[in-house]
Design an enzyme around this catalytic site. Structure first.
Site, PDB file in Angstrom:
ATOM      1  N   LYS A 105     123.275 -67.721  54.893  1.00  0.00           N
ATOM      2  CA  LYS A 105     122.349 -66.736  55.444  1.00  0.00           C
ATOM      3  C   LYS A 105     122.020 -65.626  54.459  1.00  0.00           C
ATOM      4  CE  LYS A 105     123.090 -67.334  60.401  1.00  0.00           C
ATOM      5  NZ  LYS A 105     123.369 -66.656  61.680  1.00  0.00           N
ATOM      6  N   LYS A 140     117.842 -79.278  60.329  1.00  0.00           N
ATOM      7  CA  LYS A 140     118.131 -78.866  61.698  1.00  0.00           C
ATOM      8  C   LYS A 140     116.897 -78.252  62.339  1.00  0.00           C
ATOM      9  CE  LYS A 140     121.539 -76.165  64.304  1.00  0.00           C
ATOM     10  NZ  LYS A 140     122.688 -75.250  64.221  1.00  0.00           N
ATOM     11  N   LYS A 145     113.873 -72.312  64.814  1.00  0.00           N
ATOM     12  CA  LYS A 145     112.748 -71.456  65.214  1.00  0.00           C
ATOM     13  C   LYS A 145     112.044 -70.848  64.009  1.00  0.00           C
ATOM     14  CE  LYS A 145     115.983 -67.664  66.049  1.00  0.00           C
ATOM     15  NZ  LYS A 145     117.204 -68.483  65.999  1.00  0.00           N
TER      16      LYS A 145
END
Length: 353
Positions: free
Chosen positions: A116, A208, A211
């Site tokens: 991240k 994966k 959004k």
């Protein structure tokens, strides 16, 4: 583990646009867990959400939307406890105590922070780095015995177990002296599995479902209507080969494996069971069946979500009630931890002042 009452805890971040992956990987499983005899707590983890900057007004809407998704999917707020994390202060307070138990080396091994934060780690928030310790506090504030998690959270749950074990070891004499036996915290067990624990993009079976993908056709949002669901399934990437007769034949075929896995998870069966009916079939005949199933299962959830989101007072009432019930469990846990650690606490008379 036998000394601890079975309790299931899990949470979903309110970061917008819940999709099929969130439903199959988490929310559908939450509904199934509700059918067990265990107490279930389902949390909208808004403290985790702000490890990355969130627009304040958008965040409020997203908290309510995730709550609406829980309810629309079948979580009963009377049978389970549904709440948002920031309304129960014991999460944050216990996280600080755990910060003093966890070791820096443990956190340095967490791969999700590296993913991240990317290359600009020096500018990442402390919260993003410390996220797994707060997750441990989320779970252990309720002394949860089981947590349904995806593969991407398995490492964090292992850290939760490490923190619980170290706390039990470091304070073993105090735990015993305060009448809690040999262990205060359970070593929480992960519940990983299901036909589609990891749902992949409809445009690229190696990634994966997310959004953040710029293509709307990469995912099915829970708020999509029947027409949008049907269109996205029809446009989903496939390969030219017919479906195999056994799940082993899906190896090396990520898009085929993903679509079969989605069908299996929606129907509640295995991939092999899907392929008993569709083995040898072309995608031109499999996709319409998947469209019908996806619309049947998901469209009513989207409709109910929209109805609930239009009534924020009701959602806020559910969250407030759940927070009160959650705090009734978490507060005694934190009080006991303070006693074990050696803090001086207010007595009952002083607390009432």
């Amino acid at each position: 583990m036998a000394a601890f009452t079975e309790l299931v805890f899990s949470g979903v971040q309110p970061t917008g646009n819940l999709h099929l992956g969130n439903y199959l990987g988490a929310i559908k499983r939450f509904v199934e867990m509700q059918e067990r005899d265990a107490q279930c707590l389902y949390c909208v983890v808004d403290l985790h959400a702000i490890t990355l900057w969130q627009d304040p007004q958008a965040l409020k809407g997203q908290i309510r939307e995730v709550t609406a998704a829980f309810l629309a999917a079948g979580i009963d707020p009377k049978r389970s406890i549904v709440f948002n994390q920031s309304q129960v202060p014991q999460h944050a307070e216990l996280a600080w105590i755990f910060n003093c138990v966890a070791r820096l080396g443990w956190l340095n091994r967490m791969t999700q922070f590296k993913d991240k934060a990317g290359k600009d780690r020096e500018n990442a928030s402390i919260g993003l780095y410390d996220y797994p310790v707060l997750m441990a506090a989320d779970i252990l504030a309720y002394r949860a015995t089981h947590v349904p998690v995806g593969e991407d959270q398995k490492q964090h749950l292992e850290l939760t177990r490490d923190i619980a074990q170290k706390f039990n070891n470091d304070f073993s004499q105090s735990i015993l002296a305060h009448g809690h036996g040999e262990q205060f915290f359970p070593l929480t067990e992960p519940l990983i599995g299901g036909p589609a624990a990891r749902v992949m993009s409809l445009r690229d079976g190696t990634k994966k479902m997310s959004k953040s993908d710029p293509s709307e056709y990469s995912r099915i949002n829970l708020t999509d209507d029947a027409d949008a669901i049907a269109q996205k399934v029809r446009k989903a990437k496939t390969d030219p080969e017919p479906l195999p007769s056994e799940a082993a034949g899906l190896a090396g075929r990520p898009e085929a494996d993903n679509l079969v896995g989605i069908f299996a998870a929606l129907r509640g069966i295995t991939r092999d069971e899907v392929l008993k009916d569709f083995g040898g079939a072309q995608f031109s005949s499999f996709k319409p069946a998947l469209v019908d199933l996806a619309v049947e299962m998901l469209a009513p959830i989207g409709t109910e979500m929209k109805r609930l989101v239009a009534d924020p007072a009701y959602i806020d009432g559910v969250l407030a009630d759940g927070a009160g019930r959650a705090e009734a469990i978490a507060a005694p846990t934190l009080d006991a931890v303070k006693d074990i650690v050696g803090f001086v606490r207010k007595g009952p008379a002083l607390r009432a002042v």
